[in-house]
Motif scaffolding. Sequence first.
Motif, mmCIF file in Angstrom:
data_model
loop_
_atom_site.group_PDB
_atom_site.id
_atom_site.type_symbol
_atom_site.label_atom_id
_atom_site.label_comp_id
_atom_site.label_asym_id
_atom_site.label_seq_id
_atom_site.Cartn_x
_atom_site.Cartn_y
_atom_site.Cartn_z
ATOM 1 N N ILE A 158 3.512 7.403 -5.764
ATOM 2 C CA ILE A 158 3.432 6.477 -6.899
ATOM 3 C C ILE A 158 4.403 6.840 -8.029
ATOM 4 C CG2 ILE A 158 1.491 7.562 -8.111
ATOM 5 C CD1 ILE A 158 2.143 3.785 -7.661
ATOM 6 N N ALA A 159 4.593 8.113 -8.308
ATOM 7 C CA ALA A 159 5.524 8.498 -9.379
ATOM 8 C C ALA A 159 6.940 8.024 -9.045
ATOM 9 C CB ALA A 159 5.505 10.007 -9.603
ATOM 10 N N SER A 160 7.353 8.206 -7.821
ATOM 11 C CA SER A 160 8.682 7.764 -7.391
ATOM 12 C C SER A 160 8.798 6.241 -7.456
ATOM 13 C CB SER A 160 8.965 8.253 -5.975
ATOM 14 O OG SER A 160 10.180 7.734 -5.513
ATOM 15 N N ILE A 161 7.755 5.535 -7.032
ATOM 16 C CA ILE A 161 7.768 4.071 -7.072
ATOM 17 C C ILE A 161 7.887 3.579 -8.507
ATOM 18 C CG2 ILE A 161 6.338 2.012 -6.697
ATOM 19 C CD1 ILE A 161 5.314 3.411 -4.118
ATOM 20 N N GLY B 33 11.272 2.293 -8.204
ATOM 21 C CA GLY B 33 10.911 1.080 -7.487
ATOM 22 C C GLY B 33 10.587 1.398 -6.040
ATOM 23 N N ILE B 34 10.166 0.384 -5.320
ATOM 24 C CA ILE B 34 9.851 0.539 -3.903
ATOM 25 C C ILE B 34 11.172 0.589 -3.145
ATOM 26 C CG2 ILE B 34 8.709 -0.511 -1.922
ATOM 27 C CD1 ILE B 34 6.814 -1.882 -3.961
ATOM 28 N N SER B 35 11.316 1.580 -2.277
ATOM 29 C CA SER B 35 12.594 1.735 -1.576
ATOM 30 C C SER B 35 12.426 1.601 -0.066
ATOM 31 C CB SER B 35 13.215 3.090 -1.916
ATOM 32 O OG SER B 35 12.355 4.124 -1.512
ATOM 33 N N MET B 36 13.547 1.378 0.599
ATOM 34 C CA MET B 36 13.572 1.278 2.059
ATOM 35 C C MET B 36 13.200 2.626 2.663
ATOM 36 S SD MET B 36 14.734 -1.779 3.007
ATOM 37 C CE MET B 36 15.850 -1.781 4.389
ATOM 38 N N PRO B 37 12.548 2.623 3.833
ATOM 39 C CA PRO B 37 12.252 3.892 4.504
ATOM 40 C C PRO B 37 13.550 4.568 4.955
ATOM 41 C CG PRO B 37 11.669 2.026 5.898
ATOM 42 C CD PRO B 37 12.080 1.475 4.577
ATOM 43 N N GLY C 73 0.833 -1.201 0.000
ATOM 44 C CA GLY C 73 0.000 0.000 0.000
ATOM 45 C C GLY C 73 0.863 1.245 0.000
ATOM 46 N N ALA C 74 0.459 2.238 -0.797
ATOM 47 C CA ALA C 74 1.253 3.470 -0.899
ATOM 48 C C ALA C 74 0.345 4.689 -1.043
ATOM 49 C CB ALA C 74 2.183 3.390 -2.104
ATOM 50 N N LYS C 75 0.842 5.808 -0.564
ATOM 51 C CA LYS C 75 0.153 7.084 -0.785
ATOM 52 C C LYS C 75 0.235 7.427 -2.274
ATOM 53 C CE LYS C 75 1.493 9.197 3.582
ATOM 54 N NZ LYS C 75 2.167 10.357 4.185
ATOM 55 N N THR C 76 -0.769 8.114 -2.787
ATOM 56 C CA THR C 76 -0.746 8.515 -4.198
ATOM 57 C C THR C 76 0.445 9.433 -4.477
ATOM 58 O OG1 THR C 76 -2.313 10.287 -3.698
ATOM 59 C CG2 THR C 76 -3.211 8.255 -4.632
ATOM 60 N N ALA C 77 0.866 10.209 -3.478
ATOM 61 C CA ALA C 77 2.008 11.122 -3.654
ATOM 62 C C ALA C 77 3.302 10.358 -3.945
ATOM 63 C CB ALA C 77 2.187 11.984 -2.415
#
Length: 114
Positions: A12-15, A19-23, A6-10
Amino acid sequence: MLLWYGAKTAHIASILQKGISMPDSEYPKELLPFGKGIYFYDIVSKAANYCMADKISPIGILLLCEVALGGVEEKVKVDYDAENLADGKHSVKGIGKVASSCEEYEASAYDSEV
């Protein structure tokens, strides 16, 4: 294994770009029950909690991801230091009180590209 993210819409462009990154290191520890990692879920409603949708911003993003977990270390309780895995382990499976039709899989992947 197919798991939800799950991700915030803000975000999604970065993802989609990186890709999905570590916090980052400033992420609150209490929001990371199994240590610093990327959290995936087999229960879509659990992943939906991380979309942070509300009345003002009612849209969140749910991604169904193919995740290579490698060697899995199971945890039945919160362990904020779970990122320090035993040899041969690459991810953490948090076993919760609620289960999907198969089994609950809260996976936090370490040293992995998604």
